[in-house]
Design an enzyme around this catalytic site. Structure first.
Site, PDB file in Angstrom:
ATOM      1  N   ARG A  60       0.916  -1.045  -0.038  1.00  0.00           N
ATOM      2  CA  ARG A  60       0.134  -0.122  -0.019  1.00  0.00           C
ATOM      3  C   ARG A  60       0.887   1.218  -0.200  1.00  0.00           C
ATOM      4  NH1 ARG A  60      -5.425   0.322   3.758  1.00  0.00           N
ATOM      5  NH2 ARG A  60      -5.805  -1.675   2.689  1.00  0.00           N
ATOM      6  N   SER A  78      -8.387   0.532   0.245  1.00  0.00           N
ATOM      7  CA  SER A  78      -9.555   0.625   1.191  1.00  0.00           C
ATOM      8  C   SER A  78     -10.053   1.756   1.781  1.00  0.00           C
ATOM      9  CB  SER A  78      -9.214  -0.466   2.571  1.00  0.00           C
ATOM     10  OG  SER A  78     -10.445  -0.623   3.225  1.00  0.00           O
ATOM     11  N   ASP A  91     -14.109   0.353  -0.184  1.00  0.00           N
ATOM     12  CA  ASP A  91     -14.013  -1.214  -0.625  1.00  0.00           C
ATOM     13  C   ASP A  91     -14.960  -2.163  -0.294  1.00  0.00           C
ATOM     14  OD1 ASP A  91     -12.509  -1.076   1.417  1.00  0.00           O
ATOM     15  OD2 ASP A  91     -11.399  -2.868   0.708  1.00  0.00           O
ATOM     16  N   ASP A 100     -15.287  -3.616   2.758  1.00  0.00           N
ATOM     17  CA  ASP A 100     -15.035  -4.678   3.809  1.00  0.00           C
ATOM     18  C   ASP A 100     -15.102  -4.276   5.107  1.00  0.00           C
ATOM     19  OD1 ASP A 100     -12.834  -2.926   3.953  1.00  0.00           O
ATOM     20  OD2 ASP A 100     -11.171  -4.443   3.684  1.00  0.00           O
ATOM     21  N   ARG A 101     -15.428  -2.955   5.331  1.00  0.00           N
ATOM     22  CA  ARG A 101     -15.852  -2.475   6.702  1.00  0.00           C
ATOM     23  C   ARG A 101     -17.064  -1.759   6.811  1.00  0.00           C
ATOM     24  NH1 ARG A 101     -11.146   0.163   9.480  1.00  0.00           N
ATOM     25  NH2 ARG A 101     -11.944   1.953   8.286  1.00  0.00           N
ATOM     26  N   GLU A 126     -12.102  -7.215  13.901  1.00  0.00           N
ATOM     27  CA  GLU A 126     -11.030  -6.290  14.534  1.00  0.00           C
ATOM     28  C   GLU A 126     -11.666  -4.925  14.686  1.00  0.00           C
ATOM     29  OE1 GLU A 126      -8.049  -5.936  11.358  1.00  0.00           O
ATOM     30  OE2 GLU A 126      -9.340  -4.956  10.158  1.00  0.00           O
ATOM     31  N   SER A 158     -11.066  -1.935  14.274  1.00  0.00           N
ATOM     32  CA  SER A 158     -11.298  -0.958  13.320  1.00  0.00           C
ATOM     33  C   SER A 158     -12.543  -1.089  12.281  1.00  0.00           C
ATOM     34  CB  SER A 158      -9.856  -0.745  12.477  1.00  0.00           C
ATOM     35  OG  SER A 158      -9.428  -2.053  12.008  1.00  0.00           O
ATOM     36  N   LYS A 197     -12.698  -9.722   6.435  1.00  0.00           N
ATOM     37  CA  LYS A 197     -13.640  -8.956   6.820  1.00  0.00           C
ATOM     38  C   LYS A 197     -14.508  -8.797   5.672  1.00  0.00           C
ATOM     39  CE  LYS A 197     -10.548  -4.923   6.977  1.00  0.00           C
ATOM     40  NZ  LYS A 197      -9.421  -5.549   6.680  1.00  0.00           N
TER      41      LYS A 197
END
Length: 622
Positions: free
Chosen positions: A73, A175, A334, A336-337, A434, A436, A448
């Site tokens: 990243r 992300s 993205d 995923d959270r 997690e 976050s 996730k």
């Protein structure tokens, strides 16, 4: 230096008497100008060379990206330490070399490639283009590639790797990072992100083949090669079908009067969250119109991270008030959270932290499991997981209910690979998280997943609504039953790696060499665990049970008053993060007192261990 193939201008620049004077830099510049076929990034390096910007050239060209908690990243732009066409080609060549070594059936099984909606005009760099180049490198070597024909949520890539039995997957995404960044996230055949030693081995392979191969730049292959397949329809329908495994009250959902607002934060989430709600029997959530469609500039938020709370959820909350919707769900770019907010009786919004949401998810997934099983179901076969910097609430629930709880190192890659082990041994994993705001309900994906989590939260809220209970009221019930877990997580920005190192080295040699602190201000420390060095004072042999993680800093202090605090560096950003949690037993219910004690401890932690003014740390702007 090898001959330069970059035209007259480059030739003159490179052979002028005032070349940089640094042989290592000269070599790197020569390589870049020979290998890079992207006119925009090539021009960035030429301009720096023309203007004698040697320090910046050195910063860009004399170091390489390394795999962090989420793969590669970095910022988009020219240079070997940035994300761009050339570094993505190099990374994929290294991947090819490593996968060829690991899998004899590599060329039968192939690789999955997905991407988000990021982009940078000045570098002519977009996630979609980088995904095409990733595919081109592999297709040129006769490797089948499952390249999604449009942007997808990150969890679709690990899901597809498992379903299509591919050897690996690559997701081009950064992300929730700032708009300047992009990334290259790698999944193994298991469907979990790569962990050691794969990351080190891939890096070695990248370094062994940095010059682009014939065909690596040929992104036309994506349109012409019979080895390229588009898995979008197949994977999307199979994913939505699998969602039914974690839906327990479809009929109730279809009748609920609750309304939901969804923000996709200018990213990929809109279509997929709409479909997920439909699978769960809900009416579609109301989208935030300004944030519904992809926008690589993230133009309505100061940062595209829903974890930042009310300040970045402003448009969602105002729309919800207008539409009379009580619950807001926001997926990061993205998808995923997941962030969640709920309107309270007093008109204020409660934005839940990742740890609070985990308490709700943990209660819900266990409760649904229990109700769906006959009396003889074995609770001892059930597991929940969390990263070590996350709340210990699942541990408290597990102790009382009789199932297993395990901790992993920070980063969902560790959770994914541990879940895989547990599943292979016949165990059932209900939930993992997690702090976050990364959640995984069920095990259809080993990463996730904000899309499934959004649907599960909606179902939980609809179920509680039938009993006139809000999410916040249920959270209190969970804490009253299992013990209050009050936590605070924040960070400081620090752009100097040497300062970060000296902060942690000071803690390892606090009052005298090789001695960790025994107090933090007035707070006595019971145990210290240093995952960087592998030390843990609470273990009989003084060795950490979690694997050593030498290339990141992380020290955890357990205090005599029941508080646990961790200081660590971020794997993806220039941050020193701190996590502190007061874990109280169910008989200690005076939250004001617990919060006050936690606040004082955090102040002591910052003042005594991080010393922000002395170290020039930048406080997180709220």
């Amino acid at each position: 230096m090898a001959e330069n193939a970059g035209g007259d201008l480059n030739s003159n620049l490179l052979h002028a008497p005032y070349r940089t004077g640094d042989p290592q830099l000269d070599t790197a510049v020569g390589q870049w100008l020979r290998w890079d076929k992207n006119p925009k990034t090539k021009e960035q390096i030429e301009n720096l060379l023309r203007n004698g910007m040697n320090k910046e050239l050195r910063d860009r060209l004399c170091c390489r990206m390394t795999f962090g908690t989420a793969g590669l990243r970095s910022a988009m732009g020219a240079g070997f330490c940035y994300i761009n066409d050339l570094t993505v080609i190099q990374s994929t060549q290294g991947m090819y070399k490593y996968l060829e070594r690991c899998f004899s059936d590599f060329k039968q099984r192939g690789v999955v490639v997905g991407y988000d909606t990021r982009g940078q005009v000045t570098s002519s760099c977009s996630s979609q283009r980088l995904a095409k180049l990733t595919a081109a490198v592999l297709l040129a070597k006769d490797v089948p590639v499952y390249l999604f024909s449009r942007y997808v949520p990150t969890p679709f890539v690990p899901y597809a790797v498992q379903k299509l039995k591919a050897v690996a997957g690559v997701m081009i995404t950064a992300s929730h990072n700032r708009k300047e960044d992009n990334g290259y996230k790698v999944y193994w055949e298991t469907g979990a992100q790569i962990t050691s030693p794969h990351d080190k081995e891939i890096l070695k392979c990248i370094e062994e083949c940095v010059e682009p191969w014939n065909g690596s730049w040929n992104d036309n292959l994506v349109d012409t090669s019979p080895l390229k397949k588009d898995p979008l329809q197949d994977i999307c329908s199979r994913y939505m079908e699998d969602l039914k495994k974690i839906c327990f009250h479809r009929e109730l959902n279809s009748k609920t009067t609750l309304k939901f607002v969804h923000s996709s934060f200018h990213g990929v989430g809109h279509d997929y969250v709409q479909l997920a709600f439909q699978v769960f029997g809900f009416k579609p959530p109301i989208p935030v119109p300004e944030q519904k469609d992809p926008d690589p500039d993230f133009s309505t938020v100061k940062c595209p991270n829903p974890e930042e709370g009310e300040s970045v959820l402003e448009l969602s909350l105002r729309l919800a008030e207008k539409e009379n919707a009580r619950v807001v769900v926001a997926t990061d770019p993205d998808a995923d959270r997941l962030a969640v907010a709920e309107l309270q009786e007093d008109g204020h919004w409660k934005v839940f932290s990742g740890n609070e949401l985990a308490a709700l998810f943990g209660w819900w997934m266990f409760d649904c499991w229990k109700k769906s099983k006959s009396g003889n179901a074995d609770v001892k076969n059930i597991y929940m997981l969390a990263t070590t910097v996350s709340s210990k609430i699942l541990k408290a629930i597990a102790l009382k209910e009789g199932f297993h709880f395990e901790e992993t190192l920070p980063g969902f890659k560790w959770i994914g690979s541990r879940i895989k082990d547990l599943l292979e041994n016949g165990k059932e994993v209900l939930f993992a998280f997690e702090e976050s705001i990364g959640f995984l309900c069920g095990t259809s994906v080993l990463d996730k997943d904000g899309v499934s989590a959004a649907a599960v939260v909606a179902e939980m809220a609809a179920y509680l609504e039938t009993m006139n209970i809000t999410l916040k009221q249920q959270l209190v019930k969970v804490y009253e039953k299992y013990g209050y877990h009050i936590s605070k997580t924040s960070y400081f920005l620090c752009y100097d790696p040497n300062t970060i190192k000296s902060i942690f080295e000071r803690l390892r040699n606090f009052d005298s060499p090789k001695e960790y602190p025994k107090f933090c201000g007035t707070f006595a420390i019971l145990h210290t665990r240093d995952v960087t060095t592998g030390y843990d004072s609470s273990q009989p042999n003084k060795k950490s049970v979690l694997p050593v993680s030498k290339n990141s800093q992380m020290i955890t202090f357990t205090f005599q008053n029941g508080c646990v605090a961790t200081l660590r560096t971020s794997g993806t950003e220039p941050k020193i993060k701190y996590y502190a949690e007061m874990c109280a037993s169910p008989d200690r219910s005076d939250t004001a007192l617990l919060e006050e004690e936690l606040k004082k401890l955090i102040e002591a932690l910052i003042e005594n261990f991080l010393e922000p003014s002395k170290n020039g740390l930048i406080w997180r702007s709220v």
